[in-house]
Design a protein around this motif. Sequence first.
Motif, short mmCIF file in Angstrom:
data_model
loop_
_atom_site.label_atom_id
_atom_site.label_comp_id
_atom_site.label_asym_id
_atom_site.label_seq_id
_atom_site.Cartn_x
_atom_site.Cartn_y
_atom_site.Cartn_z
N ARG A 1 0.84 -1.21 0.00
CA ARG A 1 0.00 0.00 0.00
C ARG A 1 0.87 1.25 0.00
O ARG A 1 2.01 1.22 0.44
CB ARG A 1 -0.91 0.03 1.24
CG ARG A 1 -1.95 -1.06 1.29
CD ARG A 1 -2.86 -0.89 2.50
NE ARG A 1 -2.18 -1.15 3.76
CZ ARG A 1 -2.74 -0.98 4.95
NH1 ARG A 1 -3.99 -0.54 5.04
NH2 ARG A 1 -2.07 -1.25 6.06
N SER A 2 0.31 2.32 -0.48
CA SER A 2 0.96 3.63 -0.39
C SER A 2 -0.11 4.71 -0.50
O SER A 2 -1.19 4.47 -1.03
CB SER A 2 2.00 3.81 -1.50
OG SER A 2 1.39 3.81 -2.77
N ALA A 3 0.22 5.89 0.01
CA ALA A 3 -0.73 7.01 -0.05
C ALA A 3 0.05 8.31 0.10
O ALA A 3 1.14 8.33 0.67
CB ALA A 3 -1.78 6.89 1.05
N MET A 4 -0.53 9.38 -0.43
CA MET A 4 0.09 10.69 -0.35
C MET A 4 -0.94 11.72 0.07
O MET A 4 -2.10 11.63 -0.33
CB MET A 4 0.69 11.08 -1.69
CG MET A 4 1.36 12.45 -1.69
SD MET A 4 1.86 12.98 -3.35
CE MET A 4 0.27 13.40 -4.05
N LEU A 5 -0.53 12.69 0.87
CA LEU A 5 -1.36 13.85 1.20
C LEU A 5 -0.55 15.11 0.90
O LEU A 5 0.66 15.15 1.12
CB LEU A 5 -1.77 13.85 2.67
CG LEU A 5 -2.81 12.82 3.13
CD1 LEU A 5 -3.09 13.00 4.62
CD2 LEU A 5 -4.10 12.92 2.33
N SER A 6 -1.24 16.14 0.40
CA SER A 6 -0.56 17.41 0.16
C SER A 6 -1.55 18.56 0.35
O SER A 6 -2.76 18.38 0.25
CB SER A 6 0.02 17.46 -1.25
OG SER A 6 -1.02 17.40 -2.22
N VAL A 7 -1.03 19.73 0.67
CA VAL A 7 -1.83 20.94 0.79
C VAL A 7 -1.09 22.08 0.10
O VAL A 7 0.14 22.11 0.08
CB VAL A 7 -2.11 21.33 2.27
CG1 VAL A 7 -3.08 20.36 2.92
CG2 VAL A 7 -0.81 21.38 3.07
N ASP A 8 -1.84 23.01 -0.46
CA ASP A 8 -1.20 24.16 -1.12
C ASP A 8 -0.54 25.07 -0.09
O ASP A 8 0.56 25.58 -0.31
CB ASP A 8 -2.24 24.95 -1.93
CG ASP A 8 -2.73 24.18 -3.14
OD1 ASP A 8 -1.96 23.33 -3.64
OD2 ASP A 8 -3.86 24.41 -3.57
N GLY B 1 0.00 25.08 4.14
CA GLY B 1 -0.20 24.37 5.40
C GLY B 1 0.89 23.34 5.61
O GLY B 1 2.00 23.49 5.10
N VAL B 2 0.58 22.27 6.33
CA VAL B 2 1.56 21.20 6.56
C VAL B 2 0.88 19.85 6.48
O VAL B 2 -0.33 19.72 6.68
CB VAL B 2 2.24 21.32 7.95
CG1 VAL B 2 2.91 22.67 8.13
CG2 VAL B 2 1.26 21.04 9.07
N VAL B 3 1.68 18.85 6.17
CA VAL B 3 1.25 17.46 6.33
C VAL B 3 2.12 16.89 7.45
O VAL B 3 3.31 16.64 7.26
CB VAL B 3 1.40 16.64 5.04
CG1 VAL B 3 0.99 15.19 5.30
CG2 VAL B 3 0.55 17.23 3.92
N ALA B 4 1.52 16.75 8.62
CA ALA B 4 2.24 16.23 9.78
C ALA B 4 2.23 14.71 9.75
O ALA B 4 1.34 14.09 9.14
CB ALA B 4 1.59 16.74 11.07
N LEU C 1 -3.10 19.57 7.29
CA LEU C 1 -3.72 20.75 7.87
C LEU C 1 -3.54 21.94 6.94
O LEU C 1 -2.41 22.26 6.56
CB LEU C 1 -3.11 21.08 9.23
CG LEU C 1 -3.17 20.00 10.31
CD1 LEU C 1 -2.48 20.49 11.57
CD2 LEU C 1 -4.61 19.62 10.61
N LYS C 2 -4.63 22.58 6.60
CA LYS C 2 -4.58 23.77 5.74
C LYS C 2 -4.61 25.01 6.61
O LYS C 2 -5.52 25.19 7.43
CB LYS C 2 -5.78 23.76 4.78
CG LYS C 2 -5.82 24.89 3.80
CD LYS C 2 -7.04 24.75 2.89
CE LYS C 2 -7.14 25.91 1.91
NZ LYS C 2 -8.35 25.78 1.05
N SER C 3 -3.60 25.87 6.45
CA SER C 3 -3.53 27.10 7.25
C SER C 3 -2.43 28.00 6.73
O SER C 3 -1.42 27.51 6.21
CB SER C 3 -3.28 26.77 8.72
OG SER C 3 -3.16 27.94 9.49
N THR C 4 -2.60 29.29 6.89
CA THR C 4 -1.56 30.25 6.51
C THR C 4 -0.68 30.60 7.71
O THR C 4 0.22 31.44 7.60
CB THR C 4 -2.19 31.55 5.96
OG1 THR C 4 -3.05 32.11 6.97
CG2 THR C 4 -3.00 31.29 4.70
N GLY C 5 -0.95 29.95 8.84
CA GLY C 5 -0.24 30.29 10.07
C GLY C 5 1.16 29.74 10.17
O GLY C 5 1.70 29.15 9.22
#
Length: 307
Positions: free
Chosen positions: A140-147, A149-152, A172-176
């Motif tokens: 198995r494999s999987a990927m997460l990404s956000v424009d 924010g971070v992927v913890a 997590l999507k955030s500009t912080g």
Amino acid sequence: MTVTAAMVKELREKTGAGMMDCKKALAETNGDMEAAIDWLRAKGIAKADKKSGRTAAEGLIGITGSDNKAVVVEINSETDFVARNEAFQDLVRGVAEVAMGTDGSVEAVAAANYPATGKSVQDTVTDAVATIGENINLRRSAMLSVDDGVVASYIHNGVADGLGRLGVLVALKSTGDKAALNAIGRQVAMHVAATNPLAVRAEEVDAAVAERERNVFIEQSRESGKPDNIIEKMVEGRMRKFFEEVALLSQAFVINPDLTVAAAVKEAEATVGAPIEVVGMVRLMLGEGVEKEAGDFAAEVAAAAKG
């Protein structure tokens, strides 16, 4: 000499190698069965494919990533001993790194080029079977990404950096502030590791799973003998509780059970300095769903003694 289907079938039965490999081996050896077997053995194909039927439920979960993108892969082996093998650990790390350049699907990862060998990931894994001596597979494999924010990430039961028996990604999507965002993200990832939620939000729970639960609750409620309108209210109440228990954001946060995960994330916004949205999660536990064979230890010893 013409290679017949019967010859391919015979070689396949003798070696356990794939049909196309058997056909090629016979073509290369002018139809000589024994020479074809040796050809397959020399290529490592017969040794690898003979092991392909053995249960591989051990191995490692590997994670790698950047701030806003991460991948998790599962590569299985037959024994936990192999998971402690440096060559195997390097393979898992390498496959995770290659996965970063794909869409994260297991098909794309398997077909991707593995720089260290110049072959595909799948062929590299097959070669490792012959080298390491156990059935090994990319499962198995999987990927997460956000424009933005971070992927913890979080690895549980770690054996080395980025390698363990359970891996979690949380996007997590955030500009912080990215460091503060990663801190709350890691805590949420630890929560996911502990509770195994079915979805981020109640409305994202698989419809078939929710319907199955509803049907069970209906049957259980009918045993009460109450009228249909009361049963309907009972079922709705139980479904609300079900969604609270299986949806990440409505669960009691394991680090602070006085808060839901949603409330904990909201509270973290003060430190992060901007709104936070949980947009995705992935949780892979090693060997999850693999049916392990119930081995007869005495029979295994007897078989080993016979060579």
